[in-house]
Enzyme design. Structure first.
Site, short mmCIF file in Angstrom:
data_model
loop_
_atom_site.label_atom_id
_atom_site.label_comp_id
_atom_site.label_asym_id
_atom_site.label_seq_id
_atom_site.Cartn_x
_atom_site.Cartn_y
_atom_site.Cartn_z
N THR A 1 -6.89 6.41 9.99
CA THR A 1 -6.81 5.36 8.99
C THR A 1 -8.10 4.54 9.10
OG1 THR A 1 -5.50 3.47 8.18
CG2 THR A 1 -5.53 3.82 10.57
N THR A 2 -8.28 3.57 8.19
CA THR A 2 -9.52 2.80 8.20
C THR A 2 -9.73 2.14 9.56
OG1 THR A 2 -8.99 2.31 5.90
CG2 THR A 2 -10.84 1.11 6.86
N ASP B 1 -0.06 4.43 -0.09
CA ASP B 1 -0.70 5.67 0.40
C ASP B 1 0.25 6.51 1.25
OD1 ASP B 1 -2.96 4.50 -0.63
OD2 ASP B 1 -3.97 4.22 1.29
N HIS B 2 1.07 5.79 2.03
CA HIS B 2 1.90 6.49 3.00
C HIS B 2 3.01 7.28 2.34
CE1 HIS B 2 -0.43 4.13 5.81
NE2 HIS B 2 -0.23 3.14 4.97
N GLU C 1 -8.40 0.63 -3.28
CA GLU C 1 -9.19 0.60 -2.05
C GLU C 1 -10.13 1.79 -2.08
OE1 GLU C 1 -7.81 1.12 2.18
OE2 GLU C 1 -6.46 -0.41 1.43
N ARG D 1 -9.25 8.27 -1.26
CA ARG D 1 -10.25 8.72 -0.29
C ARG D 1 -11.03 9.90 -0.85
NH1 ARG D 1 -8.72 6.62 5.17
NH2 ARG D 1 -10.53 7.79 5.87
N HIS E 1 -3.95 -4.65 7.56
CA HIS E 1 -4.07 -3.54 8.52
C HIS E 1 -3.23 -3.79 9.77
CE1 HIS E 1 -5.55 0.09 10.28
NE2 HIS E 1 -6.11 0.35 9.12
N GLY E 2 -2.25 -2.92 9.94
CA GLY E 2 -1.43 -2.94 11.15
C GLY E 2 -0.33 -3.98 11.15
N HIS F 1 -5.53 3.78 -1.77
CA HIS F 1 -6.86 4.14 -1.28
C HIS F 1 -7.15 5.56 -1.75
CE1 HIS F 1 -9.74 4.40 2.46
NE2 HIS F 1 -10.32 4.77 1.34
N ARG G 1 -6.77 12.94 0.83
CA ARG G 1 -5.72 13.37 1.75
C ARG G 1 -4.34 12.83 1.37
NH1 ARG G 1 -7.18 9.94 7.16
NH2 ARG G 1 -9.19 10.98 6.90
N HIS G 2 -4.30 11.70 0.66
CA HIS G 2 -2.98 11.23 0.21
C HIS G 2 -2.98 10.90 -1.29
CE1 HIS G 2 -5.03 7.56 1.37
NE2 HIS G 2 -4.72 7.63 2.66
N ASN H 1 0.85 -1.19 0.00
CA ASN H 1 0.00 0.00 0.00
C ASN H 1 0.90 1.25 0.00
OD1 ASN H 1 -1.47 2.23 0.98
ND2 ASN H 1 -3.05 0.87 1.77
N ARG I 1 3.72 18.54 1.71
CA ARG I 1 4.25 19.74 1.05
C ARG I 1 3.44 20.17 -0.17
NH1 ARG I 1 9.69 21.48 2.16
NH2 ARG I 1 9.77 21.37 4.41
N GLU J 1 -10.88 -9.41 2.56
CA GLU J 1 -9.67 -9.05 3.29
C GLU J 1 -10.04 -8.94 4.75
OE1 GLU J 1 -7.24 -5.85 1.74
OE2 GLU J 1 -6.52 -5.38 3.76
N1 PXP Z 1 -5.84 -3.02 4.05
C1 PXP Z 1 -6.77 -2.04 4.17
C2 PXP Z 1 -8.16 -2.36 3.73
C3 PXP Z 1 -6.44 -0.77 4.66
O1 PXP Z 1 -7.38 0.18 4.76
C4 PXP Z 1 -5.10 -0.50 4.99
C5 PXP Z 1 -4.71 0.86 5.47
O2 PXP Z 1 -4.72 1.76 4.41
C6 PXP Z 1 -4.16 -1.55 4.85
C7 PXP Z 1 -4.57 -2.79 4.40
C8 PXP Z 1 -2.73 -1.35 5.19
O3 PXP Z 1 -2.61 -1.08 6.54
P1 PXP Z 1 -1.22 -0.64 7.15
O4 PXP Z 1 -0.86 0.66 6.52
O5 PXP Z 1 -1.50 -0.54 8.61
O6 PXP Z 1 -0.24 -1.72 6.80
#
Ligand code: PXP
Length: 267
Positions: A126-127, A35-36, A96, A71, A218-219, A69, A75-76, A33, A44, A177
Protein backbone atom coordinates in the site's frame (compact mmCIF):
# COMPACT_ATOMS: atom_id res chain seq x y z
CA UNK A 1 -42.80 16.59 -14.90
CA UNK A 2 -40.12 14.11 -13.89
CA UNK A 3 -38.37 15.39 -10.77
CA UNK A 4 -35.77 12.65 -10.69
CA UNK A 5 -34.59 10.64 -7.73
CA UNK A 6 -34.44 12.59 -4.47
CA UNK A 7 -31.11 11.16 -3.34
CA UNK A 8 -30.27 14.06 -1.05
CA UNK A 9 -33.59 13.80 0.77
CA UNK A 10 -33.44 10.04 1.19
CA UNK A 11 -29.81 10.20 2.33
CA UNK A 12 -30.51 12.96 4.82
CA UNK A 13 -33.33 10.93 6.37
CA UNK A 14 -31.33 7.71 6.39
CA UNK A 15 -28.21 9.32 7.85
CA UNK A 16 -30.11 11.27 10.49
CA UNK A 17 -31.73 8.21 12.04
CA UNK A 18 -28.90 6.86 14.20
CA UNK A 19 -27.17 10.21 14.62
CA UNK A 20 -29.86 12.59 15.73
CA UNK A 21 -28.23 13.42 19.08
CA UNK A 22 -24.81 14.05 17.63
CA UNK A 23 -25.90 15.66 14.39
CA UNK A 24 -25.27 19.18 15.68
CA UNK A 25 -21.72 18.42 16.87
CA UNK A 26 -18.63 19.20 14.81
CA UNK A 27 -17.75 16.21 12.77
CA UNK A 28 -14.81 15.15 10.65
CA UNK A 29 -15.95 14.19 7.16
CA UNK A 30 -15.50 10.54 6.31
CA UNK A 31 -13.97 9.70 2.94
CA UNK A 32 -14.41 5.98 2.32
CA UNK A 33 -11.72 4.30 0.25
CA UNK A 34 -13.29 1.43 -1.73
CA UNK A 35 -10.04 0.06 -3.21
CA UNK A 36 -10.20 -2.87 -0.82
CA UNK A 37 -13.54 -3.99 -2.22
CA UNK A 38 -11.97 -3.99 -5.67
CA UNK A 39 -9.05 -6.02 -4.32
CA UNK A 40 -11.44 -8.84 -3.44
CA UNK A 41 -13.06 -8.62 -6.88
CA UNK A 42 -9.70 -8.71 -8.65
CA UNK A 43 -8.70 -11.84 -6.73
CA UNK A 44 -11.14 -13.64 -9.06
CA UNK A 45 -11.04 -11.18 -11.95
CA UNK A 46 -14.82 -11.21 -12.16
CA UNK A 47 -17.38 -8.48 -11.52
CA UNK A 48 -18.08 -8.80 -7.81
CA UNK A 49 -17.96 -7.44 -5.20
CA UNK A 50 -18.44 -4.16 -7.06
CA UNK A 51 -16.75 -1.11 -5.48
CA UNK A 52 -19.46 1.00 -7.10
CA UNK A 53 -22.17 -0.80 -5.08
CA UNK A 54 -20.04 -0.38 -1.95
CA UNK A 55 -19.74 3.34 -2.65
CA UNK A 56 -23.49 3.79 -3.03
CA UNK A 57 -24.27 1.92 0.19
CA UNK A 58 -21.60 3.92 2.02
CA UNK A 59 -23.07 7.20 0.83
CA UNK A 60 -26.51 6.17 2.01
CA UNK A 61 -25.04 5.34 5.42
CA UNK A 62 -23.43 8.77 5.67
CA UNK A 63 -20.01 8.65 4.00
CA UNK A 64 -19.11 12.18 2.90
CA UNK A 65 -16.93 11.13 0.02
CA UNK A 66 -15.65 8.15 -1.95
CA UNK A 67 -11.97 7.64 -2.66
CA UNK A 68 -10.38 5.35 -5.23
CA UNK A 69 -6.74 4.92 -6.12
CA UNK A 70 -6.26 4.18 -9.81
CA UNK A 71 -2.83 2.61 -9.71
CA UNK A 72 -0.67 2.26 -12.79
CA UNK A 73 -0.70 -1.53 -12.42
CA UNK A 74 -4.53 -1.55 -12.00
CA UNK A 75 -4.20 -4.03 -9.16
CA UNK A 76 -7.58 -3.11 -7.68
CA UNK A 77 -9.50 -0.14 -9.09
CA UNK A 78 -10.09 -0.29 -12.86
CA UNK A 79 -10.70 2.53 -15.33
CA UNK A 80 -14.36 1.49 -15.54
CA UNK A 81 -14.79 1.96 -11.78
CA UNK A 82 -13.57 5.55 -11.93
CA UNK A 83 -15.83 6.42 -14.85
CA UNK A 84 -18.93 4.78 -13.36
CA UNK A 85 -18.25 6.34 -9.94
CA UNK A 86 -17.99 9.74 -11.57
CA UNK A 87 -21.55 9.21 -12.87
CA UNK A 88 -23.11 7.86 -9.69
CA UNK A 89 -21.30 9.31 -6.66
CA UNK A 90 -23.48 12.00 -5.14
CA UNK A 91 -21.00 13.24 -2.54
CA UNK A 92 -17.36 13.88 -3.49
CA UNK A 93 -15.32 11.56 -5.69
CA UNK A 94 -11.66 11.75 -4.73
CA UNK A 95 -9.25 10.16 -7.20
CA UNK A 96 -6.03 9.12 -5.53
CA UNK A 97 -3.21 8.92 -8.02
CA UNK A 98 0.50 8.93 -8.74
CA UNK A 99 1.92 11.38 -11.23
CA UNK A 100 2.20 9.05 -14.26
CA UNK A 101 1.22 10.82 -17.51
CA UNK A 102 -1.41 8.21 -18.36
CA UNK A 103 -3.19 8.64 -15.03
CA UNK A 104 -2.96 12.43 -15.26
CA UNK A 105 -4.79 12.25 -18.63
CA UNK A 106 -7.53 10.08 -17.15
CA UNK A 107 -8.00 12.47 -14.22
CA UNK A 108 -8.31 15.49 -16.48
CA UNK A 109 -10.75 13.62 -18.70
CA UNK A 110 -12.97 12.26 -15.89
CA UNK A 111 -12.87 15.48 -13.80
CA UNK A 112 -13.51 14.04 -10.33
CA UNK A 113 -14.43 16.37 -7.45
CA UNK A 114 -10.84 16.17 -6.32
CA UNK A 115 -7.55 14.37 -6.75
CA UNK A 116 -5.09 13.31 -4.08
CA UNK A 117 -1.51 13.03 -5.29
CA UNK A 118 0.41 10.18 -3.72
CA UNK A 119 3.79 8.58 -4.29
CA UNK A 120 3.38 5.24 -6.02
CA UNK A 121 5.79 2.35 -6.14
CA UNK A 122 5.02 -0.84 -8.05
CA UNK A 123 6.28 -3.21 -5.36
CA UNK A 124 4.55 -1.65 -2.36
CA UNK A 125 1.59 -3.37 -0.69
CA UNK A 126 0.00 0.00 0.00
CA UNK A 127 1.13 3.64 -0.18
CA UNK A 128 4.32 3.98 1.86
CA UNK A 129 5.05 7.44 3.20
CA UNK A 130 3.94 10.78 1.90
CA UNK A 131 4.74 12.54 -1.32
CA UNK A 132 7.88 14.67 -1.27
CA UNK A 133 6.28 17.89 -2.51
CA UNK A 134 9.64 19.64 -2.53
CA UNK A 135 11.48 17.08 -4.65
CA UNK A 136 8.49 16.53 -6.96
CA UNK A 137 7.48 20.17 -7.27
CA UNK A 138 8.28 20.46 -10.99
CA UNK A 139 5.87 17.59 -11.74
CA UNK A 140 3.20 18.60 -9.22
CA UNK A 141 2.88 22.27 -10.14
CA UNK A 142 1.79 21.96 -13.81
CA UNK A 143 -0.66 19.16 -13.09
CA UNK A 144 -2.11 21.06 -10.14
CA UNK A 145 -2.66 24.06 -12.38
CA UNK A 146 -4.40 21.95 -15.03
CA UNK A 147 -6.66 20.47 -12.34
CA UNK A 148 -7.49 23.84 -10.80
CA UNK A 149 -8.31 25.23 -14.26
CA UNK A 150 -10.92 22.48 -14.53
CA UNK A 151 -12.25 23.11 -11.02
CA UNK A 152 -10.73 19.93 -9.57
CA UNK A 153 -9.60 20.16 -5.93
CA UNK A 154 -6.01 19.05 -5.38
CA UNK A 155 -4.83 17.43 -2.18
CA UNK A 156 -1.24 16.35 -1.55
CA UNK A 157 -0.68 13.27 0.60
CA UNK A 158 2.34 14.28 2.69
CA UNK A 159 4.11 13.34 5.88
CA UNK A 160 3.15 15.69 8.72
CA UNK A 161 6.02 18.12 8.21
CA UNK A 162 5.68 21.91 8.15
CA UNK A 163 7.97 22.28 5.11
CA UNK A 164 5.76 19.94 3.11
CA UNK A 165 2.58 21.78 4.14
CA UNK A 166 4.08 25.13 3.09
CA UNK A 167 5.25 23.65 -0.23
CA UNK A 168 1.77 22.26 -0.91
CA UNK A 169 0.36 25.76 -0.53
CA UNK A 170 3.03 27.21 -2.81
CA UNK A 171 2.24 24.58 -5.47
CA UNK A 172 -1.42 25.57 -5.56
CA UNK A 173 -2.96 22.65 -3.66
CA UNK A 174 -6.33 23.17 -1.98
CA UNK A 175 -5.86 20.50 0.69
CA UNK A 176 -3.22 18.38 2.38
CA UNK A 177 -3.77 14.86 3.62
CA UNK A 178 -1.44 14.14 6.49
CA UNK A 179 -0.06 10.60 6.49
CA UNK A 180 -1.16 8.93 9.73
CA UNK A 181 0.73 5.69 9.10
CA UNK A 182 3.44 6.36 11.68
CA UNK A 183 0.88 7.50 14.26
CA UNK A 184 -1.07 4.27 13.71
CA UNK A 185 2.03 2.10 13.79
CA UNK A 186 3.08 3.51 17.17
CA UNK A 187 -0.39 3.90 18.64
CA UNK A 188 0.32 1.42 21.42
CA UNK A 189 3.53 3.20 22.43
CA UNK A 190 2.45 6.24 24.54
CA UNK A 191 5.63 8.27 23.98
CA UNK A 192 5.71 7.77 20.21
CA UNK A 193 1.97 8.22 19.97
CA UNK A 194 2.22 11.58 21.77
CA UNK A 195 5.03 12.65 19.47
CA UNK A 196 3.08 11.76 16.34
CA UNK A 197 -0.05 13.46 17.65
CA UNK A 198 1.95 16.64 18.20
CA UNK A 199 3.34 16.52 14.65
CA UNK A 200 -0.17 16.08 13.29
CA UNK A 201 -1.55 18.85 15.47
CA UNK A 202 1.10 21.34 14.37
CA UNK A 203 0.54 20.55 10.69
CA UNK A 204 -3.27 20.66 10.91
CA UNK A 205 -2.97 24.11 12.52
CA UNK A 206 -0.53 25.29 9.88
CA UNK A 207 -2.69 23.98 7.03
CA UNK A 208 -5.69 25.86 8.44
CA UNK A 209 -3.64 29.05 8.78
CA UNK A 210 -2.57 28.75 5.12
CA UNK A 211 -6.12 28.10 3.94
CA UNK A 212 -5.55 24.45 3.07
CA UNK A 213 -8.16 21.86 4.03
CA UNK A 214 -6.49 19.58 6.61
CA UNK A 215 -7.14 15.90 6.02
CA UNK A 216 -5.72 12.73 7.51
CA UNK A 217 -5.47 9.17 6.32
CA UNK A 218 -3.76 5.81 6.25
CA UNK A 219 -3.97 3.03 8.81
CA UNK A 220 -6.82 4.56 10.80
CA UNK A 221 -9.14 2.10 12.50
CA UNK A 222 -11.94 1.96 15.07
CA UNK A 223 -9.44 2.02 17.94
CA UNK A 224 -6.68 4.44 16.97
CA UNK A 225 -8.99 7.06 15.44
CA UNK A 226 -10.36 8.03 18.86
CA UNK A 227 -7.08 9.46 20.22
CA UNK A 228 -6.60 11.38 17.01
CA UNK A 229 -10.05 12.98 17.21
CA UNK A 230 -9.60 13.74 20.92
CA UNK A 231 -6.17 15.33 20.54
CA UNK A 232 -6.09 17.00 17.14
CA UNK A 233 -8.83 19.51 16.54
CA UNK A 234 -9.71 21.02 13.19
CA UNK A 235 -9.30 18.00 10.94
CA UNK A 236 -11.69 18.43 8.03
CA UNK A 237 -11.68 14.92 6.61
CA UNK A 238 -10.39 11.43 7.32
CA UNK A 239 -9.84 8.98 4.48
CA UNK A 240 -10.28 5.42 5.67
CA UNK A 241 -10.45 2.18 3.75
CA UNK A 242 -9.05 -1.05 5.08
CA UNK A 243 -10.51 -1.04 8.59
CA UNK A 244 -14.00 -0.18 7.34
CA UNK A 245 -13.97 -2.91 4.70
CA UNK A 246 -12.59 -5.37 7.27
CA UNK A 247 -15.46 -4.50 9.66
CA UNK A 248 -17.98 -4.57 6.81
CA UNK A 249 -17.18 -8.23 6.15
CA UNK A 250 -18.88 -8.98 9.48
CA UNK A 251 -21.49 -6.26 9.93
CA UNK A 252 -22.12 -4.90 6.43
CA UNK A 253 -20.93 -1.70 4.84
CA UNK A 254 -23.70 0.53 6.15
CA UNK A 255 -23.14 -0.38 9.79
CA UNK A 256 -19.37 -0.19 9.41
CA UNK A 257 -19.71 3.32 8.00
CA UNK A 258 -22.14 4.44 10.72
CA UNK A 259 -19.85 3.15 13.46
CA UNK A 260 -16.84 5.00 12.04
CA UNK A 261 -18.89 8.12 11.53
CA UNK A 262 -19.83 8.08 15.23
CA UNK A 263 -16.14 8.08 16.13
CA UNK A 264 -15.41 11.13 14.01
CA UNK A 265 -17.40 13.52 16.17
CA UNK A 266 -15.55 16.17 18.19
CA UNK A 267 -16.52 16.78 21.77
N1 PXP B 1 -5.21 7.97 2.19
C1 PXP B 1 -4.28 7.62 1.26
C2 PXP B 1 -3.57 8.72 0.55
C3 PXP B 1 -4.02 6.28 0.97
O1 PXP B 1 -3.09 5.95 0.05
C4 PXP B 1 -4.77 5.28 1.63
C5 PXP B 1 -4.54 3.85 1.29
O2 PXP B 1 -5.07 3.55 0.05
C6 PXP B 1 -5.73 5.69 2.57
C7 PXP B 1 -5.91 7.04 2.84
C8 PXP B 1 -6.56 4.70 3.31
O3 PXP B 1 -5.74 3.92 4.10
P1 PXP B 1 -6.33 2.66 4.85
O4 PXP B 1 -6.79 1.71 3.81
O5 PXP B 1 -5.17 2.16 5.64
O6 PXP B 1 -7.46 3.15 5.70
Amino acid sequence: MCRGFDFAGIRAYYVALPHSRKSMARRIKLGFNVDHVATVRQARRIDQPDPVAAALLAELAGADGITVHLREDRRHIQDRDVRVLKQVVKTRLNLEMGLADEIQKIALDVVPYGVTLVPEKRQEITTEGGLDAIAESSRIAPFTKQCRDKGIDVSLFIDPEALQVRKAKELGATAVEMHTGTYCEYHRDPARRAKELTRLKVCVELAKELGLEPRVGHGLDYVNVEDLVRNVSGIAEANIGHSIVARAVFVGIEQAIREMRELLVYG
